[in-house]
Design an enzyme around this catalytic site. Sequence first.
Site, PDB file in Angstrom:
ATOM      1  N   GLU A  37      97.249  28.286  52.617  1.00  0.00           N
ATOM      2  CA  GLU A  37      95.933  27.641  52.691  1.00  0.00           C
ATOM      3  C   GLU A  37      94.870  28.442  53.442  1.00  0.00           C
ATOM      4  O   GLU A  37      94.440  28.060  54.541  1.00  0.00           O
ATOM      5  CB  GLU A  37      96.065  26.244  53.313  1.00  0.00           C
ATOM      6  CG  GLU A  37      97.013  25.349  52.552  1.00  0.00           C
ATOM      7  CD  GLU A  37      96.958  23.894  52.992  1.00  0.00           C
ATOM      8  OE1 GLU A  37      96.419  23.607  54.080  1.00  0.00           O
ATOM      9  OE2 GLU A  37      97.415  23.034  52.231  1.00  0.00           O
ATOM     10  N   GLU A  92     102.655  21.984  47.714  1.00  0.00           N
ATOM     11  CA  GLU A  92     102.543  20.819  48.596  1.00  0.00           C
ATOM     12  C   GLU A  92     101.816  19.711  47.876  1.00  0.00           C
ATOM     13  O   GLU A  92     100.801  19.933  47.212  1.00  0.00           O
ATOM     14  CB  GLU A  92     101.725  21.118  49.871  1.00  0.00           C
ATOM     15  CG  GLU A  92     102.443  21.934  50.898  1.00  0.00           C
ATOM     16  CD  GLU A  92     101.585  22.198  52.142  1.00  0.00           C
ATOM     17  OE1 GLU A  92     100.708  21.366  52.485  1.00  0.00           O
ATOM     18  OE2 GLU A  92     101.798  23.243  52.768  1.00  0.00           O
TER      19      GLU A  92
HETATM   20  C1  PNW Z   1      98.157  21.046  54.720  1.00  0.00           C
HETATM   21  N1  PNW Z   1      91.882  19.247  55.292  1.00  0.00           N
HETATM   22  O1  PNW Z   1      97.102  21.000  55.621  1.00  0.00           O
HETATM   23  C2  PNW Z   1      99.154  21.972  55.406  1.00  0.00           C
HETATM   24  O2  PNW Z   1      99.662  23.000  54.615  1.00  0.00           O
HETATM   25  C3  PNW Z   1     100.226  21.265  56.149  1.00  0.00           C
HETATM   26  O3  PNW Z   1     100.632  22.065  57.220  1.00  0.00           O
HETATM   27  C4  PNW Z   1      99.759  19.889  56.561  1.00  0.00           C
HETATM   28  O4  PNW Z   1     100.692  19.231  57.376  1.00  0.00           O
HETATM   29  C5  PNW Z   1      99.492  19.098  55.291  1.00  0.00           C
HETATM   30  O5  PNW Z   1      98.564  19.761  54.450  1.00  0.00           O
HETATM   31  C6  PNW Z   1      98.971  17.688  55.547  1.00  0.00           C
HETATM   32  O6  PNW Z   1      97.748  17.711  56.218  1.00  0.00           O
HETATM   33  C7  PNW Z   1      95.834  20.528  55.448  1.00  0.00           C
HETATM   34  O7  PNW Z   1      91.346  18.820  56.354  1.00  0.00           O
HETATM   35  C8  PNW Z   1      95.187  20.083  56.588  1.00  0.00           C
HETATM   36  O8  PNW Z   1      91.240  19.305  54.230  1.00  0.00           O
HETATM   37  C9  PNW Z   1      93.890  19.658  56.537  1.00  0.00           C
HETATM   38  C10 PNW Z   1      93.209  19.689  55.335  1.00  0.00           C
HETATM   39  C11 PNW Z   1      93.834  20.157  54.180  1.00  0.00           C
HETATM   40  C12 PNW Z   1      95.151  20.572  54.244  1.00  0.00           C
END
Ligand code: PNW
Length: 440
Positions: free
Chosen positions: A167, A351
Site C-alpha cells: 500500500e 486484502e
Molecule cells: C490496510 N485508509 O490499511 C493495511 O494493509 C493493513 O495493515 C490494515 O490493518 C488494513 O488495511 C485495515 O485497515 C489501511 O485510511 C489503513 O484509507 C488505512 C486506510 C487504508 C488501508
Amino acid sequence: MDVSRKDFPEGFLFGAATAAYQIEGHRFGGAGPTHWDSFSKGPGTVVRAEDGATACDHYHRYEQDLDLLRDGGFDAYRFSTSWARVMPEGTGAVNEAGLDFYDRLVDATLERGLRPFQTLYHWELPSALADRGGWANRDTALAFADFAEVISARIGDRVASTATINEPWCVAWLSHYLGHHAPGLRDIRAAARAMHHILLGHGLAVERLRGMGRDELGIVLNFERALPATPAPEHAAAADIQDQIYNRWFLEAIAHGRYPEGALEGLAPHMPAGWQDDMALISQPLDWLGVNYYTRSMMRAAPEQPWPSVTAVEGPLPKTQMGWEIYPDGLHHFLIRARDALGALPVYVTENGMARDDQAEAGAVADPERTNFITAHLDATRRAIADGVDVRGFFYWSLLDNYEWAFGYEKRFGLIHVDFQTLERTPKASYHALSSALAR
Ligand code: PNW
C-alpha cells in the site's frame, strides 16, 4: 456462505493475510526500534497510545496460528518480514535471531501445505532511517533494496511470492500528507517525495531480486472508489483528483511509467529533481499485482483547504466498525481497472475484510455480518473472473484480530478472535463458515 471453492477456477488460492508489526510482538527477538514505536506515543496519534510491543505474540505462537490456517482448509498465508527485525538499524548489521525466525516461519508454513506469500515492507520503518528523513529521503529506497537482498538470501528460495511494498498510498500520502500514520507529517513536500521514493524502493528491490534469480515478484496497491457526493461538477472534480492521487498514481507508474496529469500538476513543484529518470525502473515488468480493497469514499470539493482541496463526507451505505461503507462493487471495478492497465498480468486480492466489535462468549464469536461481507466480496471477485480478469487468489484481512495502527487494538478484523489480556485465540463463526465453503 452460499459460495464455495467450486465457484472458482482450478488452482485459485484462498488465504489470509497479516503483517509483522501488527501481530508478532516487536519487543521479542532483538528487533530494532521503528517509527511506529515512537509515533504511537503521541500526543493524539494512536488510540490509548498502544503499540505493537506484544501484539498477538505471534513470534512465539506462530505454529498455533498456522495450524488454524491449515485446519481451516486454506491454501496460502500472506505475511510480512519486518525490516527492523532483520536489520535493527535499517542498514548494516543483521540480527541473526530475526532471520532465524523467518526461516522457521516459512518452513512451518510449508510443512502445513500452505504457500508462503511474503511482503517486504508493511510499514515498520527502522527508526535509524526515519531519523534521516524516512521515505522523503532517497537513501531509504536504496537501503530498502539491501534489506530485500538480505532477507531474500535467507528465505527467498522457499517463498511462493514476494511483494515489495504494501500500500504505497498509505506509506506516502496517508502518512506524510494526511498525518494519520507514522511519521505523522502534514507536509506536501515530504509527501511528494515519499510518493516517488516508495516506488523507487519498489523498483530497486525488484531489480535486486531479479538479479538474484528470484521470480513471482509483485507489489500490493490499495484502492478505494472515489465517487462525487453529489453530481455537482465541483464534487465530480474532487472525486477525480482523489482518484488520481489514491488509485491512479501508483497503478499508472508501475504499468506505464507515468504519473496522472492532475495529481502531478499539484505535486510537481515538490518532486525530487530528476524523478523522470526513475520511471523506467519503476515500471519494469512484474509477475503479478496485489489489489487491496475495503471501501469507497464520497468526495466533496473543499476550496477552503490547500491543494488537492477535497474532503470525504459520510455515505449512506451500511458501515463496518471502521465506519467504512460496505461496497463490494468497488472490488469488481478495481479488478477490471487492474486488467485494463496491466493486461493479462495475474492479479491477487491480497486484502479484503471488515472490522467488527467482536466479543468471545463461551468459546465462540457470532459475526454474521463478516460472513456476509466475505460472501459479497468473493462474489465480486467471481464476477471479475467471469469478465476475463485473471484473478489467482483471495486473501482475507486478517487471520487474527491485531494491532490496527492508529486504532490500536480496538478494531477487530480477524477471522480469529484474540483476547489481548490472555492472548487466547478463538475462531469466529466466519472462520468456520469460510472453511466449510473451502471444503465444498
Ligand atoms: C490496510 N485508509 O490499511 C493495511 O494493509 C493493513 O495493515 C490494515 O490493518 C488494513 O488495511 C485495515 O485497515 C489501511 O485510511 C489503513 O484509507 C488505512 C486506510 C487504508 C488501508
